[in-house]
Design an enzyme around this catalytic site. Structure first.
Site, PDB file in Angstrom:
ATOM      1  N   TYR A 174      -1.747  -0.577  11.093  1.00 42.72           N
ATOM      2  CA  TYR A 174      -1.830  -1.057   8.901  1.00 42.72           C
ATOM      3  C   TYR A 174      -0.859  -1.026   7.933  1.00 42.72           C
ATOM      4  O   TYR A 174       0.077  -1.986   7.832  1.00 42.72           O
ATOM      5  CB  TYR A 174      -3.049  -0.569   8.752  1.00 42.72           C
ATOM      6  CG  TYR A 174      -3.288  -0.363   7.488  1.00 42.72           C
ATOM      7  CD1 TYR A 174      -4.469  -2.100   6.487  1.00 42.72           C
ATOM      8  CD2 TYR A 174      -2.710   0.706   5.664  1.00 42.72           C
ATOM      9  CE1 TYR A 174      -4.211  -2.309   5.495  1.00 42.72           C
ATOM     10  CE2 TYR A 174      -2.931   0.457   4.367  1.00 42.72           C
ATOM     11  CZ  TYR A 174      -4.305  -1.011   4.372  1.00 42.72           C
ATOM     12  OH  TYR A 174      -4.290  -1.776   3.270  1.00 42.72           O
TER      13      TYR A 174
ATOM     14  N   SER B 169       1.111  -1.043   0.178  1.00 40.64           N
ATOM     15  CA  SER B 169       0.009   0.376   0.248  1.00 40.64           C
ATOM     16  C   SER B 169       0.909   1.068  -0.046  1.00 40.64           C
ATOM     17  O   SER B 169       2.124   1.755   0.745  1.00 40.64           O
ATOM     18  CB  SER B 169      -1.238   0.187   1.194  1.00 40.64           C
ATOM     19  OG  SER B 169      -1.408   1.106   1.725  1.00 40.64           O
TER      20      SER B 169
END
Length: 255
Positions: A155, A142
């Site tokens: 995350y 990401s």
């Protein structure tokens, strides 16, 4: 004269395993590959949602699994191996829990590490033996893994780990076409939980199209949208004295 016969070779459909296919980008990617005639194997935790996607795709094999559970991955791998080699594996399964580090639930944080990072490790180990030679294995990082951002929480840290894992696998396995997918903000069930402005957010079907185009190309990393990813790559390249000043300002602005 004698009847003429023509032997026209038809290209074989790609056999593709998509993990995290029940929702969001994974679902849209499955539907997009189905439109191209791929032979799909779809995995996620929820059998019912997978069955819905498979029906919408016009038929696909479904293999429910939990990437946090190595035994369930091995069971799926055995079922896949019985049907022959794969051309492509796209691993997208992840958990998300936004918030400041001080506010995070430790058990949820540990679960995120297990699913996002250890789950990617399991696929990195199990996946190559299921692929034809030079078949493709794509892990999903990401842009959140580029640099520690406020409210990036655990995350972002797991995605930084996945980026590192994909880089190592690429170096170690010349027999596998290892790829890294780094999306920016995509409109999914996960990101709808965010309570901050998400710059350059894009719909899931557009993200799937960008992934398909990238995986068909030659670049190791598929990242999008470029107006966001290039900005974050620039911040990552700055000395800490400059980059931390920028990220601290983001924290103050609540943006």
């Amino acid at each position: 004269g004698a009847p003429m016969s023509f032997n026209i070779a038809c290209p074989m459909a790609e056999r593709i395993w998509i993990i995290g296919a029940s929702d969001g980008i994974g679902r849209e990617l499955a539907l997009a590959y189905a439109r191209e005639g791929a032979d799909l194997i779809l995995s996620a935790r929820g059998r019912d949602k997978l069955a819905e996607v498979a029906a919408e795709a016009g038929g696909a094999e479904i293999l429910p699994l939990d990437v946090a559970d190595r035994a369930s991955i091995e069971a799926a791998a055995a079922a896949i191996a019985a049907g022959g080699k794969l051309d492509r594996i796209v691993h997208l399964a992840a958990l998300y829990d936004p918030g400041r580090i001080a506010d995070l639930d430790p058990e949820k944080a540990a679960q995120l590490v297990t699913v996002n990072l250890t789950g990617s490790f399991h696929i990195a180990q199990v996946g190559p033996r299921l692929l034809r030679k030079h078949g493709q294995l794509a892990l999903c990082g990401s842009v959140a893994g580029y640099v520690g951002l406020p409210q990036g929480q655990i995350y972002s840290a797991t995605k930084a780990g996945v980026i590192n894992l994909a880089e190592s696998l690429r170096a170690e396995r010349p027999d596998v076409d290892v790829r890294l997918i780094c999306p920016g903000f995509v409109d999914t069930r996960m990101t709808r939980r965010n309570r901050f402005r998400m710059p350059a957010i894009m719909p899931a079907d557009k993200a799937a199209a960008a992934i398909m185009k990238g995986l068909a190309g030659k670049q190791f990393e598929i990242h999008f949208p470029h107006r966001l990813t290039r900005t974050l790559k620039l911040i990552r390249a700055l000395p800490y004295a400059a980059s931390l000043r920028l990220t601290r300002r983001l924290s103050r602005d609540g943006d």
